[in-house]
Design a protein around this motif. Structure first.
Motif, PDB file in Angstrom:
ATOM      1  N   ALA A   1       0.857  -1.183   0.000  1.00 47.04           N
ATOM      2  CA  ALA A   1       0.000   0.000   0.000  1.00 47.04           C
ATOM      3  C   ALA A   1       0.894   1.235   0.000  1.00 47.04           C
ATOM      4  O   ALA A   1       1.597   1.491   0.983  1.00 47.04           O
ATOM      5  CB  ALA A   1      -0.925   0.003   1.211  1.00 47.04           C
TER       6      ALA A   1
ATOM      7  N   CYS B   1      -8.454   1.247   9.137  1.00 42.51           N
ATOM      8  CA  CYS B   1      -7.640   1.860   8.084  1.00 42.51           C
ATOM      9  C   CYS B   1      -7.571   3.372   8.306  1.00 42.51           C
ATOM     10  O   CYS B   1      -8.601   4.040   8.366  1.00 42.51           O
ATOM     11  CB  CYS B   1      -8.239   1.559   6.712  1.00 42.51           C
ATOM     12  SG  CYS B   1      -7.298   2.274   5.356  1.00 42.51           S
TER      13      CYS B   1
ATOM     14  N   TYR C   1      -8.521   5.236   4.705  1.00 40.29           N
ATOM     15  CA  TYR C   1      -9.623   4.582   4.011  1.00 40.29           C
ATOM     16  C   TYR C   1     -10.128   5.386   2.803  1.00 40.29           C
ATOM     17  O   TYR C   1     -10.315   4.835   1.719  1.00 40.29           O
ATOM     18  CB  TYR C   1     -10.781   4.294   4.975  1.00 40.29           C
ATOM     19  CG  TYR C   1     -11.847   3.450   4.345  1.00 40.29           C
ATOM     20  CD1 TYR C   1     -11.683   2.070   4.237  1.00 40.29           C
ATOM     21  CD2 TYR C   1     -13.003   4.016   3.823  1.00 40.29           C
ATOM     22  CE1 TYR C   1     -12.642   1.279   3.640  1.00 40.29           C
ATOM     23  CE2 TYR C   1     -13.975   3.232   3.222  1.00 40.29           C
ATOM     24  CZ  TYR C   1     -13.790   1.866   3.131  1.00 40.29           C
ATOM     25  OH  TYR C   1     -14.743   1.083   2.530  1.00 40.29           O
TER      26      TYR C   1
ATOM     27  N   ARG D   1      -7.282   5.286   0.161  1.00 35.26           N
ATOM     28  CA  ARG D   1      -6.561   4.014   0.029  1.00 35.26           C
ATOM     29  C   ARG D   1      -6.324   3.696  -1.443  1.00 35.26           C
ATOM     30  O   ARG D   1      -7.110   4.100  -2.308  1.00 35.26           O
ATOM     31  CB  ARG D   1      -7.313   2.894   0.729  1.00 35.26           C
ATOM     32  CG  ARG D   1      -8.610   2.491   0.069  1.00 35.26           C
ATOM     33  CD  ARG D   1      -9.463   1.645   1.018  1.00 35.26           C
ATOM     34  NE  ARG D   1     -10.627   1.093   0.385  1.00 35.26           N
ATOM     35  CZ  ARG D   1     -11.759   1.740   0.163  1.00 35.26           C
ATOM     36  NH1 ARG D   1     -11.872   3.008   0.504  1.00 35.26           N
ATOM     37  NH2 ARG D   1     -12.775   1.131  -0.417  1.00 35.26           N
TER      38      ARG D   1
ATOM     39  N   CYS E   1      -6.140  -2.502  -2.045  1.00 38.35           N
ATOM     40  CA  CYS E   1      -7.177  -2.156  -1.068  1.00 38.35           C
ATOM     41  C   CYS E   1      -8.595  -2.069  -1.620  1.00 38.35           C
ATOM     42  O   CYS E   1      -9.524  -2.564  -0.995  1.00 38.35           O
ATOM     43  CB  CYS E   1      -6.811  -0.855  -0.371  1.00 38.35           C
ATOM     44  SG  CYS E   1      -5.175  -0.896   0.396  1.00 38.35           S
TER      45      CYS E   1
END
Length: 136
Positions: free
Chosen positions: A21, A39, A42, A45, A50
């Motif tokens: 990531a 997360c 989020y 992401r 993801c």
């Protein structure tokens, strides 16, 4: 068709799967860099892994509700080797539950599906001849 949601499940972020990531690698034993209790990125992401990753439970309604990864500590991971598709059971917080294993073996046999799982560090497989012979 009914859709499922993660609804608080974060097993795929907790260091049981392999990925990257934004340049931060995660793998067995190393959670995602951006994961604390949830997360932290989020809304921003990355697309891959993801946003595109969906465990088997999330994406396939054939798996019962009680097999949600955060309830049974097992991720049903869809994988492939060359043209051979299979499901892998990934322990995620405890040893593989016998109820989950029994259900998955029964399902794989009745639906002609390839299944990979580990017990005491040993690799076990059920499925086609090509799958059983593949160097996975």
């Amino acid at each position: 068709m009914k859709e499922r949601s993660c609804n608080g499940c974060t097993k795929c972020c907790q260091g049981h799967l392999v990925g990257d990531a934004y340049g931060h690698k995660f793998f067995k034993g190393r959670p995602c860099f951006f994961f604390s209790t949830e997360c932290t990125i989020y809304e921003t992401r990355p697309e891959n892994p993801c946003r595109v990753y969906k465990c088997g439970w999330l994406d396939e309604l054939q798996f019962p509700e009680w097999m949600k990864p955060d309830l049974v500590n097992v991720i049903i991971n869809r994988s492939s080797y060359k043209d051979i598709k299979y499901y892998a059971l990934v322990e995620s917080g405890s040893l593989l539950n016998v109820k989950v294993l029994s259900w998955m073996i029964h399902w794989a046999l009745n639906n002609n599906q390839n299944l990979l799982y580990f017990i005491d560090g040993g690799v076990n497989r059920i499925g086609s001849k090509e799958f059983l012979e593949a160097p996975i």
